[in-house]
Design an enzyme around this catalytic site. Structure first.
Site, PDB file in Angstrom:
ATOM      1  N   LYS A 161       0.829  -1.199   0.000  1.00 56.15           N
ATOM      2  CA  LYS A 161       0.000   0.000   0.000  1.00 56.15           C
ATOM      3  C   LYS A 161       0.869   1.256   0.000  1.00 56.15           C
ATOM      4  CE  LYS A 161      -3.784  -2.330   2.381  1.00 56.15           C
ATOM      5  NZ  LYS A 161      -4.459  -2.694   1.187  1.00 56.15           N
ATOM      6  N   CYS A 162       1.809   1.293  -0.925  1.00 61.75           N
ATOM      7  CA  CYS A 162       2.801   2.367  -0.997  1.00 61.75           C
ATOM      8  C   CYS A 162       2.758   2.991  -2.388  1.00 61.75           C
ATOM      9  CB  CYS A 162       4.187   1.764  -0.725  1.00 61.75           C
ATOM     10  SG  CYS A 162       5.577   2.884  -0.908  1.00 61.75           S
ATOM     11  N   GLY A 163       3.136   4.235  -2.478  1.00 55.79           N
ATOM     12  CA  GLY A 163       3.207   4.870  -3.786  1.00 55.79           C
ATOM     13  C   GLY A 163       4.195   4.182  -4.719  1.00 55.79           C
ATOM     14  N   PHE A 164       5.146   3.438  -4.158  1.00 56.56           N
ATOM     15  CA  PHE A 164       6.136   2.726  -4.972  1.00 56.56           C
ATOM     16  C   PHE A 164       5.724   1.285  -5.280  1.00 56.56           C
ATOM     17  CE2 PHE A 164       8.722   6.016  -2.827  1.00 56.56           C
ATOM     18  CZ  PHE A 164       9.184   6.681  -3.955  1.00 56.56           C
ATOM     19  N   THR A 165       4.566   0.849  -4.795  1.00 58.29           N
ATOM     20  CA  THR A 165       4.117  -0.525  -5.012  1.00 58.29           C
ATOM     21  C   THR A 165       4.107  -0.930  -6.486  1.00 58.29           C
ATOM     22  OG1 THR A 165       2.857  -0.487  -2.951  1.00 58.29           O
ATOM     23  CG2 THR A 165       2.249  -2.174  -4.554  1.00 58.29           C
TER      24      THR A 165
END
Length: 181
Positions: free
Chosen positions: A60-64
């Site tokens: 659940k990360c912007g980098f996922t």
């Protein structure tokens, strides 16, 4: 009786070669558990001799979306001795809150991840998993966020590490992988 210097050098070289053949690189001398599984494996036994990209991941990360690039690298180079090893972590703003089973399903269903994924770990200083402690001892920094990438050569030595903002398929990472293979 003293051994001639050449004989001593040969004996030392031979015992050093035998030790290198039987020894395990320090970074890989760890048992880790597969994600959502009871099975453990010794990194040295399975990945010794391969170029390895270790990544701390989160769902659940912007980098996922970097899972796509990691899977692309793995697919492109796995037959040449390259592997990506993913280690989910919930250390940064709770961006990996799920159970290991949920993480495994998310990776498989959302990003078709086939590269090896391992147990959910801590990566921050003071509580980091031994692999991440070893990477720091070898000269890297602790991850400051999700999707830090650590490149290890076929001899088990840290080559470089990359912050989250560096995409897995960046020229910098790809060129280094190709040079190591």
């Amino acid at each position: 009786m003293k051994m001639p210097l050449l004989a001593l050098s040969l004996a030392a070289a031979l015992s050093g070669a035998e030790a290198a053949d039987q020894g395990c690189p320090r970074l890989l001398d760890l048992e880790v558990r597969r994600l959502a599984d009871d099975e453990t494996e010794r990194l040295c036994d399975v990945y010794r001799g391969k170029v390895i990209l270790v990544v701390n991941t989160a769902s659940k990360c912007g980098f996922t979306p970097q899972y796509d690039g990691l899977e692309e690298l793995y697919g492109r180079y796995k037959d040449r001795g390259f592997v990506v090893l993913g280690f989910p972590s919930n250390d940064f703003m709770g961006q990996e809150p799920g159970t290991e089973k949920e993480i495994a399903e998310f990776c498989r269903l959302t990003y078709s991840v086939e590269f090896p994924m391992f147990e959910k770990v801590h990566v921050k200083k003071g509580q980091a998993h031994p692999l991440f402690e070893g990477l720091v001892e070898a000269g890297a920094a602790y991850p400051k966020w999700n999707f830090y990438k650590y490149l290890i050569d076929a001899e088990g030595r840290l080559v470089d590490y990359y912050a989250s903002v560096t995409p897995p398929t960046s020229r910098k990472i790809v060129d280094t992988i190709e040079r190591l293979l």
